[in-house]
Design a protein around this motif. Structure first.
Motif, PDB file in Angstrom:
ATOM      1  N   MET A  47      36.615 -36.154  95.600  1.00 18.83           N
ATOM      2  CA  MET A  47      37.776 -37.043  95.603  1.00 18.83           C
ATOM      3  C   MET A  47      39.043 -36.246  95.845  1.00 18.83           C
ATOM      4  SD  MET A  47      37.965 -37.831  91.534  1.00 18.83           S
ATOM      5  CE  MET A  47      37.834 -36.502  90.361  1.00 18.83           C
ATOM      6  N   GLU A  48      40.042 -36.874  96.467  1.00 17.80           N
ATOM      7  CA  GLU A  48      41.304 -36.222  96.754  1.00 17.80           C
ATOM      8  C   GLU A  48      42.365 -36.671  95.774  1.00 17.80           C
ATOM      9  OE1 GLU A  48      41.702 -33.854  98.897  1.00 17.80           O
ATOM     10  OE2 GLU A  48      39.592 -33.998  99.448  1.00 17.80           O
ATOM     11  N   GLY A  49      43.357 -35.777  95.556  1.00 14.19           N
ATOM     12  CA  GLY A  49      44.362 -36.040  94.535  1.00 14.19           C
ATOM     13  C   GLY A  49      45.255 -37.216  94.843  1.00 14.19           C
ATOM     14  N   GLY A  50      45.846 -37.282  96.068  1.00  7.72           N
ATOM     15  CA  GLY A  50      46.762 -38.349  96.412  1.00  7.72           C
ATOM     16  C   GLY A  50      47.872 -38.469  95.394  1.00  7.72           C
ATOM     17  N   ASN A  51      48.067 -39.671  94.849  1.00 10.23           N
ATOM     18  CA  ASN A  51      49.098 -39.906  93.837  1.00 10.23           C
ATOM     19  C   ASN A  51      48.537 -39.925  92.416  1.00 10.23           C
ATOM     20  OD1 ASN A  51      51.240 -40.150  95.694  1.00 10.23           O
ATOM     21  ND2 ASN A  51      50.566 -42.236  96.195  1.00 10.23           N
ATOM     22  N   VAL A  52      47.284 -39.517  92.247  1.00  8.62           N
ATOM     23  CA  VAL A  52      46.668 -39.521  90.933  1.00  8.62           C
ATOM     24  C   VAL A  52      47.340 -38.485  90.043  1.00  8.62           C
ATOM     25  CG1 VAL A  52      44.546 -39.129  89.642  1.00  8.62           C
ATOM     26  CG2 VAL A  52      44.470 -40.285  91.860  1.00  8.62           C
ATOM     27  N   ARG A  53      47.762 -38.914  88.849  1.00  8.78           N
ATOM     28  CA  ARG A  53      48.407 -38.009  87.896  1.00  8.78           C
ATOM     29  C   ARG A  53      47.442 -37.489  86.852  1.00  8.78           C
ATOM     30  NH1 ARG A  53      53.114 -35.940  89.809  1.00  8.78           N
ATOM     31  NH2 ARG A  53      54.200 -37.549  90.989  1.00  8.78           N
ATOM     32  N   LYS A  54      46.491 -38.334  86.414  1.00 12.62           N
ATOM     33  CA  LYS A  54      45.536 -37.937  85.402  1.00 12.62           C
ATOM     34  C   LYS A  54      44.181 -38.533  85.755  1.00 12.62           C
ATOM     35  CE  LYS A  54      48.883 -37.819  81.591  1.00 12.62           C
ATOM     36  NZ  LYS A  54      49.201 -38.331  80.232  1.00 12.62           N
ATOM     37  N   PHE A  55      43.117 -37.799  85.442  1.00 13.47           N
ATOM     38  CA  PHE A  55      41.799 -38.388  85.591  1.00 13.47           C
ATOM     39  C   PHE A  55      40.824 -37.678  84.659  1.00 13.47           C
ATOM     40  CE2 PHE A  55      41.776 -35.015  88.803  1.00 13.47           C
ATOM     41  CZ  PHE A  55      40.523 -34.427  88.621  1.00 13.47           C
ATOM     42  N   ALA A  56      39.718 -38.354  84.375  1.00 11.77           N
ATOM     43  CA  ALA A  56      38.677 -37.803  83.513  1.00 11.77           C
ATOM     44  C   ALA A  56      37.324 -38.064  84.148  1.00 11.77           C
ATOM     45  CB  ALA A  56      38.734 -38.422  82.121  1.00 11.77           C
ATOM     46  N   VAL A  57      36.451 -37.060  84.095  1.00  6.75           N
ATOM     47  CA  VAL A  57      35.080 -37.195  84.582  1.00  6.75           C
ATOM     48  C   VAL A  57      34.161 -36.858  83.409  1.00  6.75           C
ATOM     49  CG1 VAL A  57      33.361 -36.457  86.251  1.00  6.75           C
ATOM     50  CG2 VAL A  57      35.781 -36.528  86.915  1.00  6.75           C
ATOM     51  N   ILE A  58      33.569 -37.871  82.818  1.00  4.79           N
ATOM     52  CA  ILE A  58      32.666 -37.689  81.684  1.00  4.79           C
ATOM     53  C   ILE A  58      31.367 -38.416  82.020  1.00  4.79           C
ATOM     54  CG2 ILE A  58      32.357 -37.970  79.199  1.00  4.79           C
ATOM     55  CD1 ILE A  58      35.403 -38.102  78.954  1.00  4.79           C
ATOM     56  N   ILE A  59      30.470 -37.696  82.715  1.00  2.00           N
ATOM     57  CA  ILE A  59      29.234 -38.302  83.213  1.00  2.00           C
ATOM     58  C   ILE A  59      28.083 -37.346  82.904  1.00  2.00           C
ATOM     59  CG2 ILE A  59      28.044 -39.276  85.211  1.00  2.00           C
ATOM     60  CD1 ILE A  59      30.750 -39.586  86.569  1.00  2.00           C
ATOM     61  N   PRO A  60      27.267 -37.632  81.918  1.00  2.00           N
ATOM     62  CA  PRO A  60      26.199 -36.710  81.514  1.00  2.00           C
ATOM     63  C   PRO A  60      25.200 -36.378  82.610  1.00  2.00           C
ATOM     64  CG  PRO A  60      26.574 -38.368  79.831  1.00  2.00           C
ATOM     65  CD  PRO A  60      27.368 -38.799  81.021  1.00  2.00           C
ATOM     66  N   SER A  61      24.953 -37.313  83.558  1.00  2.00           N
ATOM     67  CA  SER A  61      23.924 -37.099  84.570  1.00  2.00           C
ATOM     68  C   SER A  61      24.462 -36.532  85.886  1.00  2.00           C
ATOM     69  CB  SER A  61      23.207 -38.417  84.862  1.00  2.00           C
ATOM     70  OG  SER A  61      24.129 -39.388  85.359  1.00  2.00           O
ATOM     71  N   LEU A  62      25.762 -36.342  86.012  1.00  2.00           N
ATOM     72  CA  LEU A  62      26.361 -35.904  87.274  1.00  2.00           C
ATOM     73  C   LEU A  62      25.886 -34.503  87.649  1.00  2.00           C
ATOM     74  CD1 LEU A  62      28.431 -36.916  89.410  1.00  2.00           C
ATOM     75  CD2 LEU A  62      30.146 -35.536  88.195  1.00  2.00           C
ATOM     76  N   LEU A  63      25.498 -34.327  88.943  1.00  2.00           N
ATOM     77  CA  LEU A  63      24.988 -33.033  89.415  1.00  2.00           C
ATOM     78  C   LEU A  63      25.989 -32.283  90.281  1.00  2.00           C
ATOM     79  CD1 LEU A  63      21.332 -34.010  90.370  1.00  2.00           C
ATOM     80  CD2 LEU A  63      22.152 -32.956  88.256  1.00  2.00           C
ATOM     81  N   SER A  64      26.881 -32.994  90.966  1.00  2.00           N
ATOM     82  CA  SER A  64      27.813 -32.349  91.879  1.00  2.00           C
ATOM     83  C   SER A  64      29.193 -32.989  91.758  1.00  2.00           C
ATOM     84  CB  SER A  64      27.311 -32.484  93.327  1.00  2.00           C
ATOM     85  OG  SER A  64      28.215 -31.895  94.236  1.00  2.00           O
ATOM     86  N   LEU A  65      30.239 -32.149  91.769  1.00  2.00           N
ATOM     87  CA  LEU A  65      31.602 -32.653  91.635  1.00  2.00           C
ATOM     88  C   LEU A  65      32.538 -31.827  92.493  1.00  2.00           C
ATOM     89  CD1 LEU A  65      33.799 -34.405  90.258  1.00  2.00           C
ATOM     90  CD2 LEU A  65      33.873 -32.681  88.431  1.00  2.00           C
ATOM     91  N   SER A  66      33.336 -32.519  93.332  1.00  2.00           N
ATOM     92  CA  SER A  66      34.349 -31.868  94.153  1.00  2.00           C
ATOM     93  C   SER A  66      35.644 -32.642  94.040  1.00  2.00           C
ATOM     94  CB  SER A  66      33.924 -31.824  95.631  1.00  2.00           C
ATOM     95  OG  SER A  66      32.714 -31.120  95.796  1.00  2.00           O
ATOM     96  N   PHE A  67      36.738 -31.935  93.925  1.00  2.00           N
ATOM     97  CA  PHE A  67      38.030 -32.610  93.935  1.00  2.00           C
ATOM     98  C   PHE A  67      39.101 -31.641  94.415  1.00  2.00           C
ATOM     99  CE2 PHE A  67      38.058 -30.767  89.672  1.00  2.00           C
ATOM    100  CZ  PHE A  67      39.350 -30.301  89.530  1.00  2.00           C
ATOM    101  N   GLY A  68      40.201 -32.230  94.893  1.00  2.00           N
ATOM    102  CA  GLY A  68      41.312 -31.409  95.375  1.00  2.00           C
ATOM    103  C   GLY A  68      42.538 -32.271  95.572  1.00  2.00           C
ATOM    104  N   GLY A  69      43.670 -31.619  95.637  1.00  2.00           N
ATOM    105  CA  GLY A  69      44.907 -32.357  95.842  1.00  2.00           C
ATOM    106  C   GLY A  69      46.104 -31.559  95.389  1.00  2.00           C
TER     107      GLY A  69
END
Length: 231
Positions: A1-23
């Motif tokens: 996911m890209e940052g854009g205008n996002v100020r805050k975010f949370a990723v709380i996913i027990p089964s998640l295997l891959s995560l990418s973000f930037g901004g």
């Protein structure tokens, strides 16, 4: 996911295997992903704060930062990682590095830097990675705060595990050349050392550097030197 205008975010996913973000604009984030295997982040925000916890299964991390006041604090959550690619384009050389963090699973390190004081961060990573087998070093410009020629302490990974060393510089400084000879001199199990240099460097300087590396002392009798773009 890209940052854009996002100020805050949370990723709380027990089964998640891959995560990418930037901004460029995200200010804070929380990441709690106990099953995660791959993590990639490009965070260029000057004031971002983060909380990253619980990644015991992490295999690979790719981190790019233009502003990082504390590399040690940044990497605390990644002690389980096996492959780490760290791209630093700004670094505070005044950070105090201790022995309280150990990357026991780290086998492959790619350390890529731009306009930064890089050497204290790199020395700390080498000291903290006792099982490192592959080390890639790529630099475009910068200065240093560690004199490799004068170091007495040799990181454990050089003595017992490092097998592959790759070094790439566009216009090598004395400090960057000293790092190359330091690795060759102190790596007892090194099998391959590959060197690449910018195509626009004076051919005579290339030849001088090649001769310096060939004639430098080596800690491993098995080490094979490979030169790319030196002709």
């Amino acid at each position: 996911m890209e940052g854009g205008n996002v100020r805050k975010f949370a990723v709380i996913i027990p089964s998640l295997l891959s995560l990418s973000f930037g901004g460029h604009s995200s200010q804070s984030y929380v990441i709690d992903t106990p099953s995660l295997k791959y993590f990639k982040a490009s965070d260029y925000s000057q004031s971002s704060s983060c909380l990253i916890v619980n990644m015991p299964n992490l295999e690979e991390a790719d981190i790019s930062l233009s502003r990082s006041p504390d590399v040690k604090k940044l990497l605390e959550p990644f002690t389980y990682v096996k492959r780490l690619s760290l791209n630093l384009f700004y670094n505070n050389a005044e950070v105090v590095y201790g022995d309280d963090i150990v990357f026991n699973g780290l086998e492959h390190l790619k350390f890529r830097i731009g306009d930064t004081k890089w050497s204290k961060s790199l020395l700390w990573l080498l000291k903290s990675s006792p099982k490192l087998r592959e080390f890639e070093f790529e630099v475009y410009q910068g200065d240093t705060s560690v004199c490799w020629k004068e170091l007495v302490y040799v990181p454990q990974c050089l003595l017992s595990s490092l097998e592959t060393f790759m070094w790439a510089c566009n216009n090598p400084t004395t400090e960057e050349r000293d790092l190359a000879t330091y690795i060759l001199r102190n790596s007892c199990r090194l099998r391959t050392a590959r060197f690449w240099i910018g195509s626009w460097l004076d051919p005579q300087k290339k030849l001088e550097m090649k001769n310096e590396l060939v004639l430098s002392s080596r800690g491993s009798t098995m080490c094979n030197l490979v030169f790319d773009n030196f002709d």
